[in-house]
Design an enzyme around this catalytic site. Structure first.
Site, PDB file in Angstrom:
ATOM      1  N   LYS A 115       1.832  -3.771  -3.991  1.00  0.00           N
ATOM      2  CA  LYS A 115       2.973  -4.736  -3.666  1.00  0.00           C
ATOM      3  C   LYS A 115       2.444  -6.107  -3.486  1.00  0.00           C
ATOM      4  O   LYS A 115       3.260  -7.142  -3.707  1.00  0.00           O
ATOM      5  CB  LYS A 115       3.527  -4.289  -2.171  1.00  0.00           C
ATOM      6  CG  LYS A 115       4.639  -3.072  -2.677  1.00  0.00           C
ATOM      7  CD  LYS A 115       5.225  -2.535  -1.264  1.00  0.00           C
ATOM      8  CE  LYS A 115       6.309  -1.141  -2.001  1.00  0.00           C
ATOM      9  NZ  LYS A 115       6.875  -0.914  -0.567  1.00  0.00           N
ATOM     10  N   GLU A 199       5.708  -8.817   5.818  1.00  0.00           N
ATOM     11  CA  GLU A 199       6.630  -9.776   5.252  1.00  0.00           C
ATOM     12  C   GLU A 199       7.605 -10.099   6.570  1.00  0.00           C
ATOM     13  O   GLU A 199       7.826  -9.380   7.633  1.00  0.00           O
ATOM     14  CB  GLU A 199       7.637  -8.842   4.223  1.00  0.00           C
ATOM     15  CG  GLU A 199       7.114  -8.843   2.794  1.00  0.00           C
ATOM     16  CD  GLU A 199       8.175  -7.857   1.934  1.00  0.00           C
ATOM     17  OE1 GLU A 199       7.447  -7.663   0.919  1.00  0.00           O
ATOM     18  OE2 GLU A 199       9.163  -7.419   2.251  1.00  0.00           O
ATOM     19  N   ARG A 291       9.347   3.139 -13.273  1.00  0.00           N
ATOM     20  CA  ARG A 291       9.566   4.494 -13.346  1.00  0.00           C
ATOM     21  C   ARG A 291      11.193   4.704 -13.474  1.00  0.00           C
ATOM     22  O   ARG A 291      12.014   3.909 -13.034  1.00  0.00           O
ATOM     23  CB  ARG A 291       9.206   5.372 -12.143  1.00  0.00           C
ATOM     24  CG  ARG A 291       9.504   5.153 -10.994  1.00  0.00           C
ATOM     25  CD  ARG A 291       9.198   6.267 -10.033  1.00  0.00           C
ATOM     26  NE  ARG A 291       9.432   5.762  -8.522  1.00  0.00           N
ATOM     27  CZ  ARG A 291      10.652   5.718  -7.744  1.00  0.00           C
ATOM     28  NH1 ARG A 291      11.649   6.272  -8.204  1.00  0.00           N
ATOM     29  NH2 ARG A 291      10.768   5.063  -6.571  1.00  0.00           N
TER      30      ARG A 291
END
Ligand code: ADP
Ligand code: ADP
Ligand code: MG
Length: 472
Positions: A115, A199, A291
């Protein structure tokens, strides 16, 4: 063109891929653990191979699975979701052994699976990201320093995380200090990697994600957005497409941003770019899933595009069949994750024998399930045992269709999330179409439903009559 596909997965998604193969005249090969001997994907595929006694290890052994693909004469492999689907090693081994991997390149999977790297790629592409750490956090001291700068609340997140695990909100320095080691250990346990990052916590956000698909000629299109704000503990329960909460201008904007993000990283095949939308209507990139997604069915329903078949086509080296201007959506679709869980008991998994199963039908109803009457849900896997997708022309009517289809559905023998979803559909806030990711948490009273037996009995009687009539 691909002729035979090994499906490196189980459950409803393996069945979904078999169905796509069947319609395209492609042979399908299933794999199964001992615990999955009686699973539906094994019955549905053209061939099936046992991958051992351990319920999980066989599904995670990339070398063995690719060997099987080669030995059984497959020319491609579909990873589904979960298991090895976001493991670049599987894609690499496939490439080395001459098996087409139905997904993006190993490099892109690797980059987007981290990430931190994904955030950096998006910053470089000019896509807004949630303010946060530039890299992984080395220790709790560094975390506290950064949090003081960006402001509480903050989110601690596993850098290689997925499935809603390894994420914790910290409202102050005390909580951050307490949670740091916890998230590191959760990340290590669940993903085998201890890295965590931070974050800023976006308060009361909506989860908006965009389906994209690219081919090997550099064409990338989006198939509009999905609203996955109805979540419990960062895990999706109900998904909706398109979002009832976006304006047309927001829809155009986020579609373009997602295509730009996918183009920047050289994305091929189907993928999803996830965003948070804050209360000031600002979008922030959150992560990219490289995906097929659980909730791809709602996008298929509103656009009419079979995403799995399109994945197979682009993996074969064919160009996308659609240009952006050819892609339209109609009405609203809603998906319910039917989990074998007891909502009244903290959503504890509820495994066991399905004593009676009836899939709802009628207009605008699709069921993707991996069960049948008499099937025993094994305790080793994800508790999601079916997905119910409904469609209708308007927001109000899709809610009613969802209510009707859920009440038609019969799953006896285990506890499920069906009655809980019925409660959500009655709630004025949900019905208004305006909700965010805190909806479930702020309505604990929705757990207080009572299951109405007469309706159950009626549905059971109908299901028994149908079973008797069709000789099942
Ligand atoms: P989606 O993003 O398609 O909505 P989920 O996040 O619900 O899917 O994940 C689908 C399945 O894949 C779940 O069983 C989840 O636990 C698993 N999964 C997702 N990401 C990972 C990961 N990084 N590592 C292991 N399992 C994962
Ligand atoms: P996963 O890889 O497990 O799917 P995500 O990064 O997609 O993890 O986050 C899962 C969910 O957690 C989001 O849908 C959202 O509800 C919540 N979440 C994640 N990051 C934030 C954030 N910075 N602020 C608020 N909520 C967040
Ligand atoms: Mg996510």
């Amino acid at each position: 063109m691909i002729k035979k596909i090994l499906i490196a997965n189980r459950g409803e998604i393996a069945v979904r891929i078999v169905r796509a193969c069947s319609e395209m005249g492609i042979k399908s090969v299933a794999i199964y653990s001992d615990a999955d001997r009686h699973a539906l994907h094994v019955k549905k595929a053209d061939e099936a191979y046992n991958i051992g006694t351990d319920p999980v290890i066989g599904y995670l052994n990339a070398h063995n699975i690719v060997n099987l693909a080669v030995a059984s004469g497959c020319d491609a492999l579909h990873p589904g979701y979960g298991f090895l689907s976001e493991n670049p090693v599987l894609a690499e081994i496939c490439a080395k052994r001459g098996i087409k991997f139905i997904g993006p390149s190993p490099e892109v999977i690797h980059r987007m699976g981290d990430k931190i790297q994904a955030r950096q790629a998006m910053i470089d592409a000019g896509v807004p990201v949630v303010p946060g750490s530039d890299g992984n956090l080395d220790n709790v001291g560094q975390a506290c320093e950064l949090a003081a700068k960006i402001g509480y609340p903050v989110m601690l997140k596993a850098t290689n995380g997925g499935g809603g695990r390894g994420i914790r909100r910290c409202n102050n320095e005390d909580e951050l200090t307490k949670n740091f080691d916890r998230v590191v250990s959760e990340a290590t346990k669940a993903f085998g990697k201890p890295e965590v990052f931070m974050e800023k916590c976006v308060v009361n956000p909506k989860h908006i994600e965009v389906q994209v698909i690219g081919d090997s000629f550099g064409n990338v299109v989006h198939l509009f957005e999905r609203d996955c704000s109805i979540q419990r503990r960062n895990q999706k329960l109900i998904e909706i497409a398109p979002s009832p909460q976006l304006t047309g201008a927001q829809r155009d904007y986020i579609g373009k941003i997602a295509v730009q993000a996918a183009r920047t990283v050289g994305y091929e095949n189907a993928g999803t770019v996830e965003f948070l939308l804050d209360t000031d209507n600002q979008f922030y990139f959150m992560e990219m899933n490289t995906r097929l997604q659980v909730e791809h069915t709602i996008t298929e329903t509103i656009t009419g595009i079979d995403i799995v078949q399109e994945q197979i086509r682009v993996a074969s080296g064919l160009p996308l069949q659609y240009k952006q201007e050819d892609i339209h959506y109609r009405g609203f679709a809603m998906e319910f994750r039917i989990n074998a869980e007891d909502p009244k008991n903290d959503f504890l998994p509820s495994f066991g024998r399905i004593t009676r199963y009836y899939a709802p039908g009628g207009p605008g109803v699709r069921t993707d399930a991996a069960m049948y009457t008499g099937y025993v849900i094994p305790p080793y896997y994800d508790s999601m045992c079916a997905k119910l997708t409904v469609w209708n022309l308007t927001w109000e009517s899709v809610v009613e269709r969802g209510r009707r289809a859920l009440s038609d559905m019969v799953v006896y023998g285990v506890k499920t999330t069906i009655p809980y979803y019925q409660e959500i559909l009655q709630h004025p806030e949900f019905r208004s179409g305006h909700f965010n990711t805190s909806f479930v948490e702020s309505h604990p009273e929705l757990i207080n439903y009572t299951v109405s037996r007469p309706k159950d009995l009626l549905a059971a009687a109908i299901s028994a009559a149908i079973a008797a009539h069709t000789g099942l």
